[in-house]
Design an enzyme around this catalytic site. Structure first.
Site, mmCIF file in Angstrom:
data_model
loop_
_atom_site.group_PDB
_atom_site.id
_atom_site.type_symbol
_atom_site.label_atom_id
_atom_site.label_comp_id
_atom_site.label_asym_id
_atom_site.label_seq_id
_atom_site.Cartn_x
_atom_site.Cartn_y
_atom_site.Cartn_z
ATOM 1 N N SER A 150 0.868 -1.198 0.000
ATOM 2 C CA SER A 150 0.000 0.000 0.000
ATOM 3 C C SER A 150 0.893 1.233 0.000
ATOM 4 O O SER A 150 1.992 1.203 0.572
ATOM 5 C CB SER A 150 -0.870 0.011 1.261
ATOM 6 O OG SER A 150 -1.457 1.285 1.432
ATOM 7 N N TYR A 163 -0.854 -0.675 10.377
ATOM 8 C CA TYR A 163 -1.089 -1.221 9.022
ATOM 9 C C TYR A 163 0.013 -0.725 8.081
ATOM 10 O O TYR A 163 0.570 -1.498 7.295
ATOM 11 C CB TYR A 163 -2.472 -0.763 8.560
ATOM 12 C CG TYR A 163 -2.812 -1.020 7.112
ATOM 13 C CD1 TYR A 163 -3.205 -2.279 6.678
ATOM 14 C CD2 TYR A 163 -2.773 0.022 6.183
ATOM 15 C CE1 TYR A 163 -3.540 -2.493 5.347
ATOM 16 C CE2 TYR A 163 -3.118 -0.191 4.859
ATOM 17 C CZ TYR A 163 -3.500 -1.444 4.445
ATOM 18 O OH TYR A 163 -3.829 -1.659 3.126
ATOM 19 N N LYS A 167 2.779 -2.757 5.816
ATOM 20 C CA LYS A 167 2.861 -2.620 4.357
ATOM 21 C C LYS A 167 4.271 -2.206 3.924
ATOM 22 O O LYS A 167 4.726 -2.556 2.833
ATOM 23 C CB LYS A 167 1.800 -1.631 3.871
ATOM 24 C CG LYS A 167 0.382 -2.166 4.039
ATOM 25 C CD LYS A 167 0.168 -3.413 3.193
ATOM 26 C CE LYS A 167 -1.214 -3.989 3.270
ATOM 27 N NZ LYS A 167 -1.442 -5.100 2.330
HETATM 28 P P1 NAP Z 1 -11.481 -6.374 -0.261
HETATM 29 O O1 NAP Z 1 -12.198 -5.858 -1.457
HETATM 30 O O2 NAP Z 1 -12.096 -6.218 1.085
HETATM 31 O O3 NAP Z 1 -11.148 -7.913 -0.523
HETATM 32 C C1 NAP Z 1 -10.437 -8.630 0.438
HETATM 33 C C2 NAP Z 1 -10.309 -10.077 0.007
HETATM 34 O O4 NAP Z 1 -9.497 -10.770 0.954
HETATM 35 C C3 NAP Z 1 -11.643 -10.810 -0.003
HETATM 36 O O5 NAP Z 1 -11.586 -11.796 -1.003
HETATM 37 C C4 NAP Z 1 -11.698 -11.446 1.380
HETATM 38 O O6 NAP Z 1 -12.584 -12.553 1.343
HETATM 39 C C5 NAP Z 1 -10.242 -11.825 1.569
HETATM 40 N N1 NAP Z 1 -9.774 -11.940 2.949
HETATM 41 C C6 NAP Z 1 -9.949 -11.085 3.963
HETATM 42 N N2 NAP Z 1 -9.354 -11.544 5.088
HETATM 43 C C7 NAP Z 1 -8.786 -12.725 4.745
HETATM 44 C C8 NAP Z 1 -8.029 -13.688 5.453
HETATM 45 N N3 NAP Z 1 -7.734 -13.537 6.757
HETATM 46 N N4 NAP Z 1 -7.613 -14.803 4.801
HETATM 47 C C9 NAP Z 1 -7.894 -14.964 3.493
HETATM 48 N N5 NAP Z 1 -8.607 -14.088 2.758
HETATM 49 C C10 NAP Z 1 -9.051 -12.981 3.390
HETATM 50 O O7 NAP Z 1 -10.017 -5.708 -0.114
HETATM 51 P P2 NAP Z 1 -9.052 -4.981 -1.180
HETATM 52 O O8 NAP Z 1 -9.231 -3.517 -1.048
HETATM 53 O O9 NAP Z 1 -9.184 -5.621 -2.501
HETATM 54 O O10 NAP Z 1 -7.626 -5.299 -0.533
HETATM 55 C C11 NAP Z 1 -6.717 -6.207 -1.101
HETATM 56 C C12 NAP Z 1 -5.308 -5.770 -0.766
HETATM 57 O O11 NAP Z 1 -5.081 -4.445 -1.235
HETATM 58 C C13 NAP Z 1 -4.961 -5.730 0.726
HETATM 59 O O12 NAP Z 1 -3.651 -6.210 0.888
HETATM 60 C C14 NAP Z 1 -5.016 -4.255 1.065
HETATM 61 O O13 NAP Z 1 -4.176 -3.937 2.154
HETATM 62 C C15 NAP Z 1 -4.473 -3.674 -0.232
HETATM 63 N N6 NAP Z 1 -4.770 -2.264 -0.466
HETATM 64 C C16 NAP Z 1 -6.056 -1.838 -0.681
HETATM 65 C C17 NAP Z 1 -6.285 -0.494 -0.918
HETATM 66 C C18 NAP Z 1 -7.659 0.043 -1.193
HETATM 67 O O14 NAP Z 1 -7.818 1.285 -1.230
HETATM 68 N N7 NAP Z 1 -8.646 -0.781 -1.397
HETATM 69 C C19 NAP Z 1 -5.221 0.419 -0.929
HETATM 70 C C20 NAP Z 1 -3.929 -0.043 -0.696
HETATM 71 C C21 NAP Z 1 -3.730 -1.395 -0.473
HETATM 72 P P3 NAP Z 1 -13.224 -13.257 2.671
HETATM 73 O O15 NAP Z 1 -13.847 -12.171 3.461
HETATM 74 O O16 NAP Z 1 -14.188 -14.245 2.097
HETATM 75 O O17 NAP Z 1 -12.094 -13.938 3.370
#
Ligand code: NAP
Length: 255
Positions: A150, A163, A167
């Site tokens: 991130s 967090y 990261k």
């Molecule tokens: P998201 O839409 O909430 O999706 C999260 C995914 O991870 C879902 O498939 C969820 O499914 C799964 N998950 C959650 N906890 C888990 C666990 N303990 N074990 C296995 N699977 C798990 O999130 P996202 O925004 O795509 O985030 C993905 C990555 O991007 C993360 O590393 C996050 O830190 C990073 N990121 C996101 C943003 C942003 O703005 N969105 C920005 C920077 C970085 P289940 O609930 O079914 O397990």
């Protein structure tokens, strides 16, 4: 002419791939020819996304299979690796995407269990999974590891501090793997997304005032979409990214 973005013949495991960024990475990789493993804590969600991808990508492309895994449990990570090996024979591309953030606020106030959970899921689980997958990549002298970090890990934060520490460590994990295993033709990079429209970040974009604050410093002046990360992951995993390793790509609209 060869398609240097093709992932034909490759097997990719993507943690947390039933929603958001992980789902886009899996969908785009399958569209570019890979066999992809859909994984999250919920088996029904994994099966739904598997079917959705297989129906959407059409004939002659890759395919999706479902192998549920909670990244917090070492035995489930080992089972993800073992079941992928049994069903698809190898892992060419590992995407450590799933992460947690159970706390928002000052680091002065974070409870120990929330701090430990962040470090465990966002650093140690990624480290474990890489440890489990790297030996077969070394044996084949071929492998790609992508860690979804991130931009929070690049700068100081006054509300996502622990967090952000996790990261930043993910970027170092990619650098360490690239240094240690580059000679074995294993490439490791981190993607550092800016604000992306997913459920994970909903609190940061749902209210117009929060969205305006978070996007005001970005060159493009808007939030990102999951496919804007999925495409970068395809590039990193394919021959198009063959000379890229040890890097962190900030994919953040110029934030
Ligand atoms: P998201 O839409 O909430 O999706 C999260 C995914 O991870 C879902 O498939 C969820 O499914 C799964 N998950 C959650 N906890 C888990 C666990 N303990 N074990 C296995 N699977 C798990 O999130 P996202 O925004 O795509 O985030 C993905 C990555 O991007 C993360 O590393 C996050 O830190 C990073 N990121 C996101 C943003 C942003 O703005 N969105 C920005 C920077 C970085 P289940 O609930 O079914 O397990």
């Amino acid at each position: 002419m060869e398609d240097i973005f093709s992932l034909k013949g490759k097997v990719a495991v993507i943690t947390g791939s039933t929603k958001g960024i992980g789902k886009s990475i899996a969908t785009q990789m399958a569209f570019h020819g890979a066999q992809v493993v859909i994984s999250s804590r919920k088996s029904d969600a994994c099966e739904t996304v598997r079917d959705e991808i297989n129906a959407a990508i059409g004939e002659g492309r890759g395919e999706a299979v479902s192998i549920p895994c909670h990244i917090g449990h070492k035995e489930q990570l080992q089972s993800l690796v073992d079941q992928t090996q049994a069903q698809l024979g190898k892992i060419d591309i590992l995407v450590c995407n799933a992460a947690v953030n159970p706390f928002y606020g000052s680091m002065q106030d974070i409870p120990d269990d929330a701090f430990d959970k962040i470090m465990h899921s966002n650093i140690k689980s990624n480290h474990w999974l890489c440890q489990m997958v790297i030996p077969q990549m070394v044996a084949r002298k071929d492998g790609v590891i992508i860690i979804v970090s991130s931009i929070g890990g690049i700068k100081g934060s006054n509300d996502l501090g622990s967090y952000a520490i996790s990261k930043a460590a993910d970027m170092q994990l990619a650098r360490n793997i690239s240094a240690e295993f580059g000679a074995d033709n294993i490439r490791a990079n981190a993607i550092a997304p800016g604000l992306i429209k997913t459920d994970f970040a909903r609190a940061l974009w749902e209210k117009p005032e929060n969205l305006a604050e978070r996007t005001s410093l970005s060159a493009l002046g808007r939030i990102g979409e999951p496919d804007e990360i999925g495409g970068v992951a395809v590039m990193l995993a394919s021959r198009a990214g063959n000379f890229l390793t040890g890097q962190t790509l900030a994919v953040d609209g110029g934030r």
